[in-house]
Design a protein around this motif. Structure first.
Motif, mmCIF file in Angstrom:
data_model
loop_
_atom_site.group_PDB
_atom_site.id
_atom_site.type_symbol
_atom_site.label_atom_id
_atom_site.label_comp_id
_atom_site.label_asym_id
_atom_site.label_seq_id
_atom_site.Cartn_x
_atom_site.Cartn_y
_atom_site.Cartn_z
ATOM 1 N N LEU A 1 7.457 4.381 3.046
ATOM 2 C CA LEU A 1 8.479 4.160 4.071
ATOM 3 C C LEU A 1 9.713 3.488 3.475
ATOM 4 O O LEU A 1 10.857 3.854 3.808
ATOM 5 N N ARG A 2 9.510 2.516 2.623
ATOM 6 C CA ARG A 2 10.647 1.829 2.020
ATOM 7 C C ARG A 2 11.392 2.730 1.038
ATOM 8 O O ARG A 2 12.620 2.683 0.948
ATOM 9 N N LEU A 3 10.668 3.534 0.298
ATOM 10 C CA LEU A 3 11.329 4.467 -0.606
ATOM 11 C C LEU A 3 12.162 5.487 0.167
ATOM 12 O O LEU A 3 13.289 5.823 -0.228
ATOM 13 N N THR A 4 11.624 5.977 1.262
ATOM 14 C CA THR A 4 12.366 6.933 2.091
ATOM 15 C C THR A 4 13.637 6.302 2.643
ATOM 16 O O THR A 4 14.716 6.907 2.612
ATOM 17 N N ALA A 5 13.518 5.068 3.133
ATOM 18 C CA ALA A 5 14.684 4.377 3.675
ATOM 19 C C ALA A 5 15.730 4.132 2.588
ATOM 20 O O ALA A 5 16.937 4.281 2.812
ATOM 21 N N ALA A 6 15.265 3.760 1.398
ATOM 22 C CA ALA A 6 16.187 3.506 0.294
ATOM 23 C C ALA A 6 16.942 4.769 -0.102
ATOM 24 O O ALA A 6 18.162 4.754 -0.303
ATOM 25 N N ARG A 7 16.219 5.864 -0.198
ATOM 26 C CA ARG A 7 16.864 7.127 -0.557
ATOM 27 C C ARG A 7 17.863 7.563 0.509
ATOM 28 O O ARG A 7 18.912 8.133 0.207
ATOM 29 N N ARG A 8 17.542 7.289 1.760
ATOM 30 C CA ARG A 8 18.443 7.669 2.844
ATOM 31 C C ARG A 8 19.776 6.936 2.710
ATOM 32 O O ARG A 8 20.837 7.512 2.921
ATOM 33 N N VAL B 1 3.098 3.317 -6.932
ATOM 34 C CA VAL B 1 3.066 4.404 -7.905
ATOM 35 C C VAL B 1 2.652 5.711 -7.219
ATOM 36 O O VAL B 1 3.240 6.775 -7.471
ATOM 37 N N ALA B 2 1.668 5.634 -6.327
ATOM 38 C CA ALA B 2 1.234 6.830 -5.595
ATOM 39 C C ALA B 2 2.357 7.372 -4.717
ATOM 40 O O ALA B 2 2.587 8.585 -4.654
ATOM 41 N N ALA B 3 3.078 6.487 -4.029
ATOM 42 C CA ALA B 3 4.170 6.915 -3.160
ATOM 43 C C ALA B 3 5.305 7.530 -3.972
ATOM 44 O O ALA B 3 5.920 8.521 -3.551
ATOM 45 N N LEU B 4 5.606 6.960 -5.119
ATOM 46 C CA LEU B 4 6.647 7.515 -5.981
ATOM 47 C C LEU B 4 6.293 8.937 -6.407
ATOM 48 O O LEU B 4 7.141 9.843 -6.393
ATOM 49 N N THR B 5 5.047 9.132 -6.777
ATOM 50 C CA THR B 5 4.592 10.463 -7.199
ATOM 51 C C THR B 5 4.699 11.452 -6.056
ATOM 52 O O THR B 5 5.177 12.581 -6.224
ATOM 53 N N GLU B 6 4.265 11.038 -4.864
ATOM 54 C CA GLU B 6 4.324 11.920 -3.701
ATOM 55 C C GLU B 6 5.751 12.328 -3.363
ATOM 56 O O GLU B 6 5.998 13.449 -2.908
ATOM 57 N N GLN B 7 6.693 11.429 -3.587
ATOM 58 C CA GLN B 7 8.082 11.710 -3.228
ATOM 59 C C GLN B 7 8.883 12.350 -4.356
ATOM 60 O O GLN B 7 10.091 12.538 -4.243
ATOM 61 N N PRO C 1 0.847 -1.200 0.000
ATOM 62 C CA PRO C 1 0.000 0.000 0.000
ATOM 63 C C PRO C 1 0.879 1.246 0.000
ATOM 64 O O PRO C 1 2.093 1.173 0.239
ATOM 65 N N ARG C 2 0.251 2.386 -0.249
ATOM 66 C CA ARG C 2 1.000 3.641 -0.405
ATOM 67 C C ARG C 2 1.901 3.950 0.787
ATOM 68 O O ARG C 2 3.075 4.307 0.634
ATOM 69 N N HIS C 3 1.383 3.847 2.002
ATOM 70 C CA HIS C 3 2.157 4.243 3.176
ATOM 71 C C HIS C 3 3.414 3.388 3.330
ATOM 72 O O HIS C 3 4.517 3.912 3.546
ATOM 73 N N GLU C 4 3.255 2.081 3.202
ATOM 74 C CA GLU C 4 4.414 1.203 3.392
ATOM 75 C C GLU C 4 5.408 1.345 2.251
ATOM 76 O O GLU C 4 6.628 1.279 2.462
ATOM 77 N N ALA C 5 4.911 1.533 1.049
ATOM 78 C CA ALA C 5 5.826 1.781 -0.068
ATOM 79 C C ALA C 5 6.614 3.059 0.181
ATOM 80 O O ALA C 5 7.834 3.115 -0.064
#
Length: 238
Positions: free
Chosen positions: A101-108, A132-138, A95-99
């Motif tokens: 979190l993982r994207l944020t951790a990866a970028r860090r 896809v939603a999380a990618l757009t938000e970030q 889901p968007r929220h968990e995706a």
């Protein structure tokens, strides 16, 4: 117009030398390389030196760097979902929220070793709507999935084309030089994106290394124009 995109995945410190041989061969052909980077592997997160230095060198030389998931955990939501079946890829069902979190951790992790990218390719090329939603938000600009490569802001037409590789989805079938080259030729003649994905571990086998270069040469001979995953090639070539 067909475009040729070559990506390299499964990168580790131990395989950096093999990756360098492919990169040199593609440089000689005027074909850029897209480097799919997993921030956290079996030995932990990326660390300065070794592979990271090579990635930075290649990026400064013009290659594309693409975030390739976080740690490739198979179906990270399955433990909390008793009805989940099979082993889905890391971002295939999030889901968007968990995706996010993982994207944020990866970028860090990437930022911590001096690497940045706004392009994303999920493990096994499968991204959930939440991803896809999380990618757009970030603020990610580009998503490469099993259907093709597209800008998330819709600023350019997507590139359509399936991923070609030495292994089938079962991972048991290793394609020979003729088969991979034939697939690349057909895609180029149809005007599709010729997306050749190479696993670094396969570069240690002379016949598989040769198969990749044969497919690249076949795609070029069929009229495919070299590009990379940072932007849809149609926009880059315009």
């Amino acid at each position: 117009m067909a475009h040729l995109l070559v990506s390299l995945s499964g990168l580790t410190d131990d395989l950096a030398a093999r990756a360098g041989h492919l990169a040199d061969a593609l440089d000689q052909r005027g074909v850029p390389l897209t480097l799919l980077v997993r921030p956290c592997g079996p030995d932990g997160p990326l660390r300065p030196g070794g592979l990271v230095d090579w990635l930075r060198h290649r990026r400064e030389g013009g290659d594309a760097l693409v975030l390739h998931g976080f740690d490739h955990t198979a179906d990270p939501t399955a433990a909390r979902n008793p009805i989940a079946l099979g082993r889905r890829a890391e971002f295939a069902a999030l889901p968007r929220h968990e995706a996010g979190l993982r994207l944020t951790a990866a970028r860090r992790v990437l930022t911590g070793v001096g690497l940045r990218t706004d392009s994303f390719a999920p493990p096994r090329w499968s991204a959930s709507p939440g991803t896809v939603a999380a990618l757009t938000e970030q603020g990610f600009a580009v998503l490469a999935d099993e259907a093709g490569v597209r800008r998330l802001d819709g600023a350019a037409p997507p590139l359509r084309g399936r991923v070609l590789g030495l292994r089938s989805r079962s991972a048991a079938d290793v394609r020979g030089p003729r088969r991979l080259a034939a697939d690349a030729t057909r895609a180029a003649r149809r005007g599709e994106a010729v997306r050749i994905d190479v696993r670094a571990v396969d570069l240690g086998y002379a016949d598989r290394f040769a198969a990749v270069l044969a497919a690249v040469d076949a795609a070029r001979a069929a009229g495919a124009v070299p590009a990379d995953y940072r932007l849809p090639a149609a926009a880059r070539a315009a």
